[in-house]
Design a protein around this motif. Structure first.
Motif, mmCIF file in Angstrom:
data_model
loop_
_atom_site.group_PDB
_atom_site.id
_atom_site.type_symbol
_atom_site.label_atom_id
_atom_site.label_comp_id
_atom_site.label_asym_id
_atom_site.label_seq_id
_atom_site.Cartn_x
_atom_site.Cartn_y
_atom_site.Cartn_z
ATOM 1 N N UNK A 314 0.825 -1.218 0.000
ATOM 2 C CA UNK A 314 0.000 0.000 0.000
ATOM 3 C C UNK A 314 0.853 1.259 0.000
ATOM 4 N N UNK A 319 -1.525 3.985 -2.292
ATOM 5 C CA UNK A 319 -2.815 3.930 -1.603
ATOM 6 C C UNK A 319 -2.652 4.478 -0.192
ATOM 7 N N UNK A 340 -1.878 7.001 -6.141
ATOM 8 C CA UNK A 340 -1.587 5.881 -7.027
ATOM 9 C C UNK A 340 -1.601 6.324 -8.493
ATOM 10 N N UNK A 341 -2.474 7.280 -8.827
ATOM 11 C CA UNK A 341 -2.510 7.738 -10.218
ATOM 12 C C UNK A 341 -1.221 8.464 -10.585
ATOM 13 N N UNK A 344 1.456 6.002 -11.129
ATOM 14 C CA UNK A 344 1.301 5.315 -12.413
ATOM 15 C C UNK A 344 1.809 6.194 -13.544
ATOM 16 N N UNK A 350 1.003 -1.651 -10.592
ATOM 17 C CA UNK A 350 0.828 -2.375 -9.342
ATOM 18 C C UNK A 350 -0.177 -3.509 -9.519
ATOM 19 N N UNK A 371 -10.048 -0.486 -17.669
ATOM 20 C CA UNK A 371 -10.123 0.959 -17.477
ATOM 21 C C UNK A 371 -9.724 1.337 -16.043
ATOM 22 N N UNK A 372 -10.073 0.439 -15.112
ATOM 23 C CA UNK A 372 -9.834 0.682 -13.685
ATOM 24 C C UNK A 372 -8.412 1.156 -13.401
ATOM 25 N N UNK A 373 -7.432 0.483 -13.958
ATOM 26 C CA UNK A 373 -6.066 0.851 -13.606
ATOM 27 C C UNK A 373 -5.385 1.653 -14.715
ATOM 28 N N UNK A 375 -7.024 4.277 -16.624
ATOM 29 C CA UNK A 375 -7.754 5.445 -17.113
ATOM 30 C C UNK A 375 -6.935 6.726 -17.072
ATOM 31 N N UNK A 432 -1.422 -4.719 -16.746
ATOM 32 C CA UNK A 432 -0.310 -3.834 -16.404
ATOM 33 C C UNK A 432 0.840 -4.010 -17.394
ATOM 34 N N UNK B 221 -15.946 8.908 -17.607
ATOM 35 C CA UNK B 221 -15.106 8.413 -16.522
ATOM 36 C C UNK B 221 -15.734 8.719 -15.163
ATOM 37 N N UNK B 224 -18.050 6.045 -14.366
ATOM 38 C CA UNK B 224 -17.296 4.854 -13.980
ATOM 39 C C UNK B 224 -16.836 4.975 -12.538
ATOM 40 N N UNK B 237 -10.345 2.748 -4.896
ATOM 41 C CA UNK B 237 -9.161 3.422 -4.380
ATOM 42 C C UNK B 237 -7.933 3.005 -5.196
ATOM 43 N N UNK B 238 -7.910 1.719 -5.575
ATOM 44 C CA UNK B 238 -6.805 1.229 -6.409
ATOM 45 C C UNK B 238 -6.805 1.944 -7.754
ATOM 46 N N UNK B 239 -7.996 2.327 -8.218
ATOM 47 C CA UNK B 239 -8.096 3.044 -9.480
ATOM 48 C C UNK B 239 -7.670 4.498 -9.334
#
Lengths: 531, 365
Positions: A314, A319, A340-341, A344, A350, A371-373, A375, A432, B221, B224, B237-239
């Motif tokens: 984390x 996070x 986290x963004x 990235x 991750x 899309x989750x990781x 975007x 990833x 977005x 989403x 949160x991971x996103x």
């Protein structure tokens, strides 16, 4: 491949005859024959291995033996009598105890309360806790009986299961992948325990895919593939390779660690004196962690579950933020205050331990989970005007990942929860990798993933590193770390040891560090070395 | 023998689309049975329920008037519910918006020009949003339960409205009736087709709001983000999304829309502030939101269906002497069947018999 009966262990067969005899046991889920006419016999005082890949039907078979599932056809004979086992309670009554791979514990209750629930007679909680404490000491399974299960790590939860089972004093103990979260030394202790139990005349059904372990411990083995028994054999007379062939039905792709690492490679991930107070009374505080992963390198972090690996992940992923921006540097830029963004965008990727609910949203489709990781990092490709999501581009990218990682799924774009664990993990890793990240941090890359998928994932991570990225792998699986990593550090109680080049590392050295010892204090047996 | 719900790997898009219609048909069948048990001709009852209110233009206008606030509030609530924020206090935000929006025509009755109405609408939205910000802040900052705080604030708003129309804002020329002065003509929301009926711009606002939120929720977005934080907070949160910021965003959007509904109702159908300005729109909208399956376009349909069932209930009460309790039971059945259809789209039912016994099974004692 030895056929049934040919290689039966001479020692234990004669001692008391068959304890459990299963004939033609079958279980059907919809169109799938999870177990197809399984035959299995276990003698008294025998450690019997049940081998097979994920999805081979091992869990279904033992659930039937334990009364958690009812068979569609077949017979179970217990001590010579035909029996029907309708419930786990009935199984316990017969003298069958089980340690599950997926734990059946109530998170809101303490360890001792969970144990008490499985006892038939009413025992005061303090007495239960005391007996649990004794057993935990006797078998080297450190456990606080009054800790809430919800706050415990995977490894600690498994200890509760093992102790809970041992408390029942069963005749047959079913252990489902028990060593996957233990240090080699702890596993050795467990083996000693199991051998003691065998000498007391108890029988053990030992489910594993760790072949060395099975060869060392087990008297007989039954190998399953696609719900069918493919062999009964004596594992001591087989090689690991021949056992693996029986399990997989084919040669297992071995992971190749080609090329050497340039020691002067650019440092892509740097951690300096990372400390983090524990967020709740049961979390592990991180203490002054230093870490450096270079371009081209795969570094492993070993450790028993619950020693701060989750907290470290984390902190690395953003996070949880750090006080000081320079604590974590990604590609020579301070990242400690970035979320986290932001990390990235610096080129990091991750993969968390928990697949459903952390790495992926269970009710969302694969393309949405892509899309989750991605975007933020791939906003140009995946987003259109007014903040819209370009579903066409997303579907194309998802299809590409599915193809590259060989993700098996039903339907065009299924929800994440509809995939098997291994396939979802391949997708999450592929999601990833598809970005070619400069820094990749993976927590438990192949937990619960079958051998074929695991080999693919490991190879992909090694290839990523060789192409110039820095890869950090946090894992409890030492075989995996030895297979993949160029250097290994060990996490214990929130501290991280200095990394050790893989050429100098042995199971014993790593195991000692995992147990919190210094390398000098070596009093443990030699045979832990299996590599 | 028992029933098991088994999750379908993928749900049918077709059945998702037509499920409210199936539910409606099932409700009519069950309703017909209920009416005949009550001794009424079921065809008559269904006629008064579903056809009679649709026969005349003026009553279609009434339908639009009832549907507008339901839809406006419900599309806002869908943002809250999708993001796992349980705003139960839309009724209070509706009232807060109505009060805030009424400041101009009530306190400054001499300020009369074309600016008044747009300002009123903006102030209404601001009032509703500000009132929704209270439970949102408490949740984001102190982790309080928003169900309790938003619900309790409803009663605060109701009593405040009651006090203000009896006290400081009472119409000086109103014979001591507990009402504010009538809004002047610049403060009245215009009717769409004055010759045909009373329906005003409120229904237009509702449909625009539904279209905008349908776009945002389904295509962007932000949508989403709302869904992923609602379904799986840790994955959200991971996103890289912030759950506490989402609490504020969701409450502000739904508060603003409830506030807009409030001021539209007051400036439109009522024309002044009264001690009671809503027959429970804020609560009924919760049902509308779920009947529309939290999809803004579905909510438009659901808003009309619920508005119809209200009008139909009144009609059946007048024409057949059906108790209003029967009308309520009828609405309950509607909700039941819609939720039932919804469940069956995502799950299938399997009848599980006793598994075949293991041959020659001997129960161990």
């Amino acid at each position: 491949m030895t056929e049934m009966g040919a290689g039966v262990d001479q020692l234990h067969e004669g001692e008391g005859g068959g304890l459990l005899d299963v004939r033609g046991l079958t279980k059907i889920f919809g169109a799938l024959k999870a177990c197809d006419a399984i035959d299995l016999s276990i003698g008294k005082g025998e450690i019997h291995a049940l081998l097979g890949e994920n999805g081979a039907g091992k869990s279904t078979l033992v659930k039937m033996l334990f009364g958690a599932l009812e068979p569609a056809a077949g017979e179970i004979h217990w001590k010579g009598q035909p029996v029907a086992i309708h419930s786990p309670g009935a199984a316990r009554h017969l003298g069958i105890g089980m340690v599950f791979q997926h734990f059946s514990l109530f998170e809101a209750l303490t360890a001792a309360e969970n144990i008490m629930l499985s006892l038939d007679e009413k025992t005061p909680i303090l007495q239960v806790a005391e007996r649990a404490r004794e057993l935990s000491k006797a078998y080297g399974l450190p456990l606080d009986p009054f800790a809430h299960v919800g706050d415990l790590s995977v490894g600690e939860r498994q200890r509760i299961e093992i102790i809970r089972c041992l408390l029942q004093k069963p005749d047959l103990i079913i252990l489902d992948e028990p060593t996957s979260v233990l240090t080699p030394q702890e596993a050795d202790k467990l083996f000693e325990t199991l051998e003691t139990l065998r000498d007391e005349g108890k029988s053990i059904l030992y489910i594993s895919h760790r072949l060395e372990e099975v060869k060392r411990l087990c008297d007989r083995a039954t190998v399953l593939r696609h719900g069918k028994v493919v062999a009964h054999c004596d594992p001591r007379q087989e090689t690991a390779a021949s056992l693996a062939r029986m399990m997989v039905g084919d040669e297992v792709a071995t992971v190749k660690r080609t090329g050497s690492v340039d020691a002067g490679g650019q440092a892509l991930l740097e951690v300096r004196e990372l400390s983090r107070p524990s967020a709740n009374p049961f979390a592990v505080p991180l203490r002054k962690i230093d870490l450096l992963v270079r371009s081209g390198e795969v570094m492993g972090i070993a450790g028993v579950a619950g020693n701060g690996q989750g907290e470290l992940f984390e902190a690395l992923s953003g996070e949880a933020l750090q006080q000081n921006a320079a604590t974590i540097r990604i590609r020579d830029k301070d990242a400690g205050r970035l979320g986290i963004s932001g990390r990235r965008l610096l080129g990091a990727a991750f993969v968390p331990e928990e697949r459903l609910g952390h790495g992926a949203a269970p009710q969302m489709r694969l393309s949405e989970n892509l899309f989750l990781s991605r975007h933020v990092t791939d906003a140009k490709a995946l987003m259109g005007a007014f903040g819209t999501v370009r579903t066409g581009a997303l579907a194309k990218a998802a299809a590409r990942i599915v193809k590259v990682m060989d993700v098996r799924k039903s339907g065009e774009d299924p929800e994440a929860s509809a995939l098997s664990g291994g396939n979802l993990q391949k997708f999450i890793i592929g999601r990833e990798l598809d970005r070619q990240p400069a820094v990749m941090v993976v927590n438990q890359p192949t937990w619960g993933v079958d051998a074929g998928a695991a080999a693919r994932i490991r190879q992909a991570l090694i290839d990523l590193a060789r192409s110039g990225s820095a890869v950090l792998v946090i894992s409890q699986d030492l075989d995996e770390l030895f297979e993949m990593c160029d250097s290994v550090a060990v996490m214990h109680d929130g501290r991280l040891s200095a990394p050790m080049p893989i050429a100098e590392a042995t199971f014993e050295k790593i195991g000692l560090l995992m147990g919190g010892a210094t390398p000098e204090r070596s009093e443990l047996p030699e045979e832990a070395e299996t590599a | 023998m028992r029933l098991e719900l088994i999750k379908r790997p993928q749900h049918s898009v077709l059945f998702s689309a037509i499920s409210p219609l199936i539910a409606l048909v099932l409700t009519m069948i069950a309703g017909a049975i209920m009416f005949s048990v009550l001794g009424k001709n079921p065809l008559d009852a269904l006629y008064y329920y579903f056809i009679d209110p649709l026969r005349e233009t003026w009553s279609l206008h009434e339908l639009a008037i009832k549907a507008a606030p339901l839809i406006l509030i419900a599309v806002g609530l869908s943002v809250c519910f999708l993001s796992n924020n349980w705003n139960i206090g839309a009724e209070g935000q509706f009232i807060a918006g109505a009060i805030a929006g009424s400041i101009l025509p009530v306190v400054f009755p001499d300020f009369q020009n074309w600016l008044v109405l747009p300002l009123m609408l903006i102030m209404g939205m601001a009032g509703g949003a500000a009132y929704a910000a209270v439970p949102a802040f408490l949740k984001a900052r102190f982790n309080t339960n928003e169900i309790l705080t938003s619900l309790m604030l409803v009663y605060v708003a109701e009593l405040f409205l009651d006090w203000i129309v009896r006290g400081p804002w009472r119409d000086p020329g109103g014979m001591n009736f507990p009402e504010t002065r009538d809004f002047h003509s610049f403060a009245i929301l215009p009717e769409l087709m004055p010759a045909a009926g009373r329906a005003n711009w409120g229904i237009v606002f509702a449909i625009i709001a539904a279209l905008v939120l349908w776009f945002v929720l389904g295509k962007t977005r932000k949508g989403f983000e709302i869904r992923v934080l609602g379904q799986s907070p840790r994955a959200g949160r991971f996103a890289g999304f912030s759950a506490s910021r989402m609490v504020m965003v969701a409450f502000l959007i739904s508060g603003a829309l409830a506030g807009l509904a409030g001021i539209s109702e007051v400036a439109g159908a009522i024309g002044q502030l009264q001690p009671s300005i809503s027959p429970g729109y804020g609560f009924t909208a919760i049902i509308v939101a779920f009947l529309g399956r939290l999809n803004p376009l579905g909510i438009v349909a659901a808003g009309f269906v619920l508005a119809l069932s209200y009008l139909g209930g009144e009609a059946a009460q007048i024409s057949l002497g059906l108790s209003d309790k029967a009308a309520r039971a009828f609405q309950g059945m509607l909700l039941f069947f819609v939720l039932g259809c919804d469940t069956l789209i995502h799950y299938r039912i399997r009848l599980v018999g006793r598994a075949p016994q293991v041959r020659e099974a001997a129960e161990h004692v």
